[in-house]
Motif scaffolding. Sequence first.
Motif, mmCIF file in Angstrom:
data_model
loop_
_atom_site.group_PDB
_atom_site.id
_atom_site.type_symbol
_atom_site.label_atom_id
_atom_site.label_comp_id
_atom_site.label_asym_id
_atom_site.label_seq_id
_atom_site.Cartn_x
_atom_site.Cartn_y
_atom_site.Cartn_z
ATOM 1 N N SER A 174 61.721 20.066 38.662
ATOM 2 C CA SER A 174 62.924 19.235 38.740
ATOM 3 C C SER A 174 63.964 19.890 39.638
ATOM 4 O O SER A 174 63.834 21.048 40.054
ATOM 5 N N ALA A 175 65.032 19.151 39.954
ATOM 6 C CA ALA A 175 66.108 19.693 40.790
ATOM 7 C C ALA A 175 66.755 20.906 40.126
ATOM 8 O O ALA A 175 67.051 21.911 40.784
ATOM 9 N N ILE A 176 66.969 20.830 38.806
ATOM 10 C CA ILE A 176 67.539 21.984 38.100
ATOM 11 C C ILE A 176 66.540 23.125 38.089
ATOM 12 O O ILE A 176 66.905 24.289 38.311
ATOM 13 N N GLY A 177 65.259 22.820 37.847
ATOM 14 C CA GLY A 177 64.233 23.858 37.852
ATOM 15 C C GLY A 177 64.149 24.573 39.188
ATOM 16 O O GLY A 177 64.058 25.813 39.244
ATOM 17 N N GLN A 178 64.181 23.834 40.290
ATOM 18 C CA GLN A 178 64.153 24.450 41.615
ATOM 19 C C GLN A 178 65.413 25.289 41.858
ATOM 20 O O GLN A 178 65.359 26.333 42.513
ATOM 21 N N SER A 179 66.541 24.832 41.319
ATOM 22 C CA SER A 179 67.786 25.598 41.454
ATOM 23 C C SER A 179 67.716 26.890 40.651
ATOM 24 O O SER A 179 68.165 27.946 41.110
ATOM 25 N N VAL A 180 67.150 26.823 39.441
ATOM 26 C CA VAL A 180 66.977 28.029 38.607
ATOM 27 C C VAL A 180 66.149 29.063 39.360
ATOM 28 O O VAL A 180 66.488 30.260 39.392
ATOM 29 N N ILE A 181 65.058 28.634 39.976
ATOM 30 C CA ILE A 181 64.180 29.551 40.709
ATOM 31 C C ILE A 181 64.951 30.273 41.810
ATOM 32 O O ILE A 181 64.859 31.502 41.961
ATOM 33 N N GLN A 182 65.733 29.530 42.584
ATOM 34 C CA GLN A 182 66.430 30.133 43.722
ATOM 35 C C GLN A 182 67.564 31.061 43.290
ATOM 36 O O GLN A 182 67.766 32.121 43.878
ATOM 37 N N ILE A 183 68.283 30.668 42.240
ATOM 38 C CA ILE A 183 69.366 31.531 41.752
ATOM 39 C C ILE A 183 68.780 32.799 41.136
ATOM 40 O O ILE A 183 69.306 33.911 41.341
ATOM 41 N N CYS A 184 67.686 32.674 40.387
ATOM 42 C CA CYS A 184 67.030 33.859 39.828
ATOM 43 C C CYS A 184 66.535 34.776 40.936
ATOM 44 O O CYS A 184 66.655 36.005 40.832
ATOM 45 N N LYS A 185 65.971 34.220 41.979
ATOM 46 C CA LYS A 185 65.497 35.034 43.109
ATOM 47 C C LYS A 185 66.654 35.842 43.687
ATOM 48 O O LYS A 185 66.513 37.040 43.976
ATOM 49 N N ALA A 186 67.822 35.214 43.842
ATOM 50 C CA ALA A 186 68.993 35.918 44.362
ATOM 51 C C ALA A 186 69.473 37.001 43.400
ATOM 52 O O ALA A 186 70.025 38.019 43.830
ATOM 53 N N GLY B 112 50.307 15.765 42.105
ATOM 54 C CA GLY B 112 50.149 16.727 43.193
ATOM 55 C C GLY B 112 50.451 18.145 42.788
ATOM 56 O O GLY B 112 51.262 18.830 43.446
ATOM 57 N N TYR B 113 49.809 18.633 41.737
ATOM 58 C CA TYR B 113 50.123 19.961 41.203
ATOM 59 C C TYR B 113 50.027 21.059 42.248
ATOM 60 O O TYR B 113 50.900 21.928 42.328
ATOM 61 N N GLU B 114 48.986 21.061 43.065
ATOM 62 C CA GLU B 114 48.799 22.155 44.024
ATOM 63 C C GLU B 114 49.946 22.228 45.011
ATOM 64 O O GLU B 114 50.430 23.319 45.344
ATOM 65 N N SER B 115 50.409 21.082 45.499
ATOM 66 C CA SER B 115 51.535 21.093 46.443
ATOM 67 C C SER B 115 52.829 21.478 45.737
ATOM 68 O O SER B 115 53.694 22.157 46.310
ATOM 69 N N VAL B 116 52.978 21.058 44.471
ATOM 70 C CA VAL B 116 54.145 21.464 43.675
ATOM 71 C C VAL B 116 54.165 22.975 43.515
ATOM 72 O O VAL B 116 55.192 23.637 43.741
ATOM 73 N N LYS B 117 53.028 23.544 43.149
ATOM 74 C CA LYS B 117 52.931 24.992 42.966
ATOM 75 C C LYS B 117 53.246 25.725 44.260
ATOM 76 O O LYS B 117 54.011 26.706 44.261
ATOM 77 N N GLU B 118 52.697 25.247 45.372
ATOM 78 C CA GLU B 118 52.940 25.888 46.661
ATOM 79 C C GLU B 118 54.422 25.874 47.018
ATOM 80 O O GLU B 118 54.965 26.873 47.488
ATOM 81 N N HIS B 119 55.071 24.736 46.766
ATOM 82 C CA HIS B 119 56.499 24.642 47.087
ATOM 83 C C HIS B 119 57.326 25.585 46.215
ATOM 84 O O HIS B 119 58.207 26.300 46.717
ATOM 85 N N LEU B 120 57.062 25.611 44.907
ATOM 86 C CA LEU B 120 57.851 26.463 44.010
ATOM 87 C C LEU B 120 57.673 27.939 44.348
ATOM 88 O O LEU B 120 58.640 28.720 44.304
ATOM 89 N N LEU B 121 56.470 28.339 44.702
ATOM 90 C CA LEU B 121 56.247 29.723 45.113
ATOM 91 C C LEU B 121 56.994 30.028 46.416
ATOM 92 O O LEU B 121 57.532 31.127 46.603
ATOM 93 N N SER B 122 57.075 29.043 47.303
ATOM 94 C CA SER B 122 57.730 29.265 48.595
ATOM 95 C C SER B 122 59.231 29.451 48.465
ATOM 96 O O SER B 122 59.857 30.080 49.323
ATOM 97 N N ILE B 123 59.846 28.913 47.381
ATOM 98 C CA ILE B 123 61.293 29.066 47.217
ATOM 99 C C ILE B 123 61.634 30.222 46.279
ATOM 100 O O ILE B 123 62.821 30.420 45.966
ATOM 101 N N GLY B 124 60.614 30.967 45.818
ATOM 102 C CA GLY B 124 60.917 32.174 45.059
ATOM 103 C C GLY B 124 60.371 32.265 43.659
ATOM 104 O O GLY B 124 60.662 33.237 42.942
ATOM 105 N N ALA B 125 59.582 31.273 43.218
ATOM 106 C CA ALA B 125 59.002 31.352 41.868
ATOM 107 C C ALA B 125 58.081 32.564 41.763
ATOM 108 O O ALA B 125 57.337 32.868 42.700
ATOM 109 N N THR B 126 58.126 33.264 40.624
ATOM 110 C CA THR B 126 57.250 34.413 40.405
ATOM 111 C C THR B 126 55.846 33.948 40.027
ATOM 112 O O THR B 126 54.855 34.385 40.619
ATOM 113 N N LYS B 127 55.759 33.073 39.033
ATOM 114 C CA LYS B 127 54.487 32.512 38.584
ATOM 115 C C LYS B 127 54.682 31.027 38.314
ATOM 116 O O LYS B 127 55.743 30.605 37.828
#
Length: 360
Positions: free
Chosen positions: A182-194, A208-223
């Motif tokens: 989600s938009a909040i989830g993607q924001s959490v990932i980026q703020i945590c990365k910082a 589209g799980y695989e593309s979702v996973k790829e995108h979240l990892l690209s913005i800083g998700a750990t797992k």
Amino acid sequence: MALLPLGLLLLKSTKCYASRRVPVRNLMSKQLVYSKFGDPLCVVKFRESAIPQLGDLEVLVRMLAAPINPADINTIQGLRPDLPNLPHVAGDEGVGDVMEIGAKVTYVEPGQRVVLSSRQLGTWRYYGIYKEKDVHKIPPNIPLAEASMLTVAPVSAYRLLHDYKQKPLCSGQYIVQNGANSAIGQSVIQICKAMGVYTLNIVANHCGYESVKEHLLSIGATKVYTLEEAEELACCGLSFQRPTLALNCIGGRYEDVMLRLLERCGDMVYYGGAYCLPVNQYMRCDVWFHRFRLSDWDENTTNVEKELTYKYIQELIVMGKFNAPMYEPVMLKYFDYALRNTCRCEAFSTLNYVFDFTLI
């Protein structure tokens, strides 16, 4: 030479002002309005109406961009406790340029860029009149997409990460969240990365799980895990530090698995779709449970706290450490396309829709 529409001529003229007040007469605004609660595809209508004269403490804003948030959908459906009076222009947040100000307005001047800092003010329109206290100045170098989505998802993410821990999150710690796409989830990932905080992110294994996973990892998700992968992880044990904070926006099995992953005496925050769910205390009596709703924070926080929160996010944007969640710009007249796709896969898609009023 072809004549430009009145609205476009007015927009082009906003760069130069002869006085504090810019006379605007016979100005019409296209907007999305609903007169009853229900299915957004049935009750939201495309309308045009005249712009009234300003009150002393009001400002006229030429909207530039406004996103569609899950909260907007829930409001139109009549599913939120704080519903507006009808008829109502839809939209919670957005960015625009000030065109005209009331006689007693002192905070903003014509030509300045602002975002809406209060909820349910109606942003899905080309022109809007708002109270001075409900607009917040932002620098002109913030990109439109990031500016339009500044006051909901990233603000919610920042408050979720900072307001519910007995001790502040530190670099090297872990948090876990569901609805990470989600938009909040993607924001959490980026703020945590910082912040140097690691994120365990649980998403659905469809849309589209695989593309979702790829995108979240690209913005800083750990797992990034599917629900089933997270449940297996909880059963087999973690090879790394357990998360100290769990952010719960879905509930059900997604909530249960996070409780099994959470460290002893950790914190879980219910928000979004899980806000009204009963606390799952029978499963973990040692966990501290909290609830977060942005409208409550908006109402109870100080202007200084708002300013500090907005400033932090703006600094991340300028430094290139925060980007708007994945989005598609849409002209307002194609609202049915954006609403249909938002409602159809709202909880499990990374893609958000933004009404772009600069598109012609």
